[in-house]
Design an enzyme around this catalytic site. Structure first.
Site, mmCIF file in Angstrom:
data_model
loop_
_atom_site.group_PDB
_atom_site.id
_atom_site.type_symbol
_atom_site.label_atom_id
_atom_site.label_comp_id
_atom_site.label_asym_id
_atom_site.label_seq_id
_atom_site.Cartn_x
_atom_site.Cartn_y
_atom_site.Cartn_z
ATOM 1 N N ARG A 111 0.812 -1.233 0.000
ATOM 2 C CA ARG A 111 0.000 0.000 0.000
ATOM 3 C C ARG A 111 0.836 1.270 0.000
ATOM 4 N NH1 ARG A 111 -2.637 -3.333 3.629
ATOM 5 N NH2 ARG A 111 -4.502 -4.268 2.737
ATOM 6 N N LYS A 170 3.508 11.426 -11.526
ATOM 7 C CA LYS A 170 2.671 10.572 -12.375
ATOM 8 C C LYS A 170 3.427 9.271 -12.598
ATOM 9 C CE LYS A 170 -0.149 13.382 -15.474
ATOM 10 N NZ LYS A 170 -0.348 13.653 -16.908
ATOM 11 N N GLU A 227 10.417 18.135 -24.792
ATOM 12 C CA GLU A 227 9.660 18.476 -23.581
ATOM 13 C C GLU A 227 10.153 19.802 -22.999
ATOM 14 O OE1 GLU A 227 6.995 16.918 -22.772
ATOM 15 O OE2 GLU A 227 7.169 14.791 -23.273
ATOM 16 N N GLU A 241 -4.078 16.967 -12.057
ATOM 17 C CA GLU A 241 -4.538 17.315 -13.398
ATOM 18 C C GLU A 241 -6.037 17.563 -13.456
ATOM 19 O OE1 GLU A 241 -2.317 15.362 -16.546
ATOM 20 O OE2 GLU A 241 -3.989 15.655 -17.893
ATOM 21 N N ARG A 292 -2.766 21.621 -14.963
ATOM 22 C CA ARG A 292 -1.732 20.673 -15.345
ATOM 23 C C ARG A 292 -1.918 20.162 -16.775
ATOM 24 N NH1 ARG A 292 1.025 15.920 -11.525
ATOM 25 N NH2 ARG A 292 2.465 15.198 -13.111
ATOM 26 N N HIS A 330 8.819 9.250 -28.047
ATOM 27 C CA HIS A 330 7.727 10.081 -27.533
ATOM 28 C C HIS A 330 8.006 11.571 -27.817
ATOM 29 C CE1 HIS A 330 4.671 11.493 -24.744
ATOM 30 N NE2 HIS A 330 5.587 12.179 -24.079
#
Ligand SMILES: NC(=O)c1ccc[n+]([C@@H]2O[C@H](COP(=O)([O-])OP(=O)(O)OC[C@H]3O[C@@H](n4cnc5c(N)ncnc54)[C@H](O)[C@@H]3O)[C@@H](O)[C@H]2O)c1
Length: 367
Positions: free
Chosen positions: A120, A142, A184, A236, A240, A264
């Site tokens: 957890r 993320k 990016e 988000e 975001r 990417h």
């Protein structure tokens, strides 16, 4: 060396940006009570850096083990992630152990997601080794793995305890990967910071010669901006989403070509050009700024041409699969001025198809 704080109350953490890191000392600050630390890396990064990172961590009193993944986006799977969890169980890791992700965004995302669910939730740190991971993926919490039906479809928001970006490791990164990271970085400039656009126009080339001052400024600026955006909107809910500039078109490109064909960042680069074309056609920006975007993408050695055979309708079909599509509406992040973007939900499929077709025919101002 600089330190940027991501201020999220009890989930706050530092991003250390430096040339050559003493990982042990920095992680000891971040994880004062931890003994067991499992470093997760891959079979490309491991041979370069695992031994030296392990030695540094052991010097600071960590009991270090490692888990080496196969390299590549195609291994960002439930099986690889399960492998990390199994390795933790086999080593009897308790909740007071921690994970360290040593690698690019793939290792970082998978390790973070393993840390989020193991018993957890156990602490983890990000030790990014690609430019993309340093300017983007290691910050913000993320974490995810891919599902056969879509990229990053299974995951969690789970913040690390610290990020340590040691620029020296970029010395072994192939130039194509540096370009993907630059995508990016210029995205960050386009969405948030006009002076940073000018900096990137003047200095992006110096990244390929590993100019330390330039790399430091790029990573610092991107992390500072990402920290601000994440602080304002951790999960988000709104702001975001601007970080997805170029990504809606980009994901369609990646899906069309087969994930992994283009990196990417390469897909995001062309995605930003297409979003800019959409803005230009709506008179949200002028021709000069449109050309600035396309030229900077090209200057980073990123593709600016739509792959042969791909049509406007292909973008719509594939974008409809994107997890960010809410109740059937595709929301586009579009440039509205240098360093500014807006979120638009009123763009029809026909409008997008027409813009893409015009872009393919070269009807936008030459860049
Ligand atoms: N979590 C987020 O917010 C976020 C943001 C953007 C992207 N991502 C994810 O990040 C991933 C892409 O990350 P990436 O571009 O870092 O790709 P990557 O992790 O696949 O790394 C790129 C390649 O470089 C190699 N490599 C890494 N460091 C190296 C080094 N120092 N020297 C030599 N080779 C090295 C890797 O083994 C790999 O082959 C995608 O899965 C994407 O979904 C996540």
């Amino acid at each position: 060396m600089s330190v940027i704080n991501v201020g999220l109350g009890e989930r706050s953490y530092p991003i250390h940006i430096l040339h050559n890191a003493d990982y042990g000392a920095l992680l000891r600050q971040a994880l004062p009570k931890t003994t067991d630390l499992m470093v997760v890396t891959n079979d490309t990064v491991g041979p370069f850096y695992l031994e030296q990172v392990t030695a540094s961590l052991e010097k600071s009193g960590f009991k270090v083990s490692s888990h080496v993944l196969k390299d590549g986006e195609s291994y960002k799977t439930v099986e690889s992630w399960w492998g990390i969890l199994s390795a933790l169980l086999e080593r009897n890791f308790a909740r007071d152990g921690a994970l360290a992700a040593l690698g690019g965004g793939v290792v970082g995302d998978m390790t973070g997601f393993a840390a989020a669910v193991y018993q957890r939730g156990v602490p983890y740190v990000q030790l990014p080794t690609t430019l993309l991971a340093m300017v983007d993926s290691s910050v913000g919490g993320k974490t995810a793995i891919n599902h056969p039906q879509g990229k990053n479809m299974i995951g969690a928001f789970y913040q690390p305890q610290a990020v340590v970006a040691a620029l020296k490791v970029l010395g072994t990164l192939p130039p194509r990967e540096l370009s993907a990271g630059l995508a990016e970085a210029i995205k960050t400039a386009f969405i948030y910071d006009e002076p940073f656009i000018r900096f990137m126009q003047d200095h992006s080339g110096a990244v390929f010669t590993q100019d330390e001052a330039v790399l430091t400024h790029i990573v610092e600026r991107c992390c500072a901006i990402k920290a601000q955006v994440v602080e304002a909107d951790e999960r988000e809910g709104g702001l975001r989403a601007i970080l997805n500039f170029g990504h809606t078109f980009g994901h369609a490109l990646e899906a069309y070509l087969g994930f992994g064909t283009w990196l990417h960042g390469e897909a995001v680069g062309l995605g930003m050009c297409l979003a800019a074309a959409l803005s230009l056609s709506r008179n949200l920006i002028d021709e000069d700024y449109y050309q600035c975007i396309v030229k900077l993408v090209a200057a980073c050695n990123l593709p600016v041409k739509v792959p042969d055979g791909m049509q406007g309708s292909d973008f719509i079909r594939l974008m409809r699969h994107d997890k960010k599509v809410r109740s059937g509406v595709i929301r586009y992040v579009l440039p509205t001025a240098p360093g500014k973007v807006g979120l638009f939900a009123d763009v029809s499929d026909e409008e997008v198809i027409a813009v893409v077709e015009r872009y393919i025919r070269g009807e936008y101002p030459p860049s």
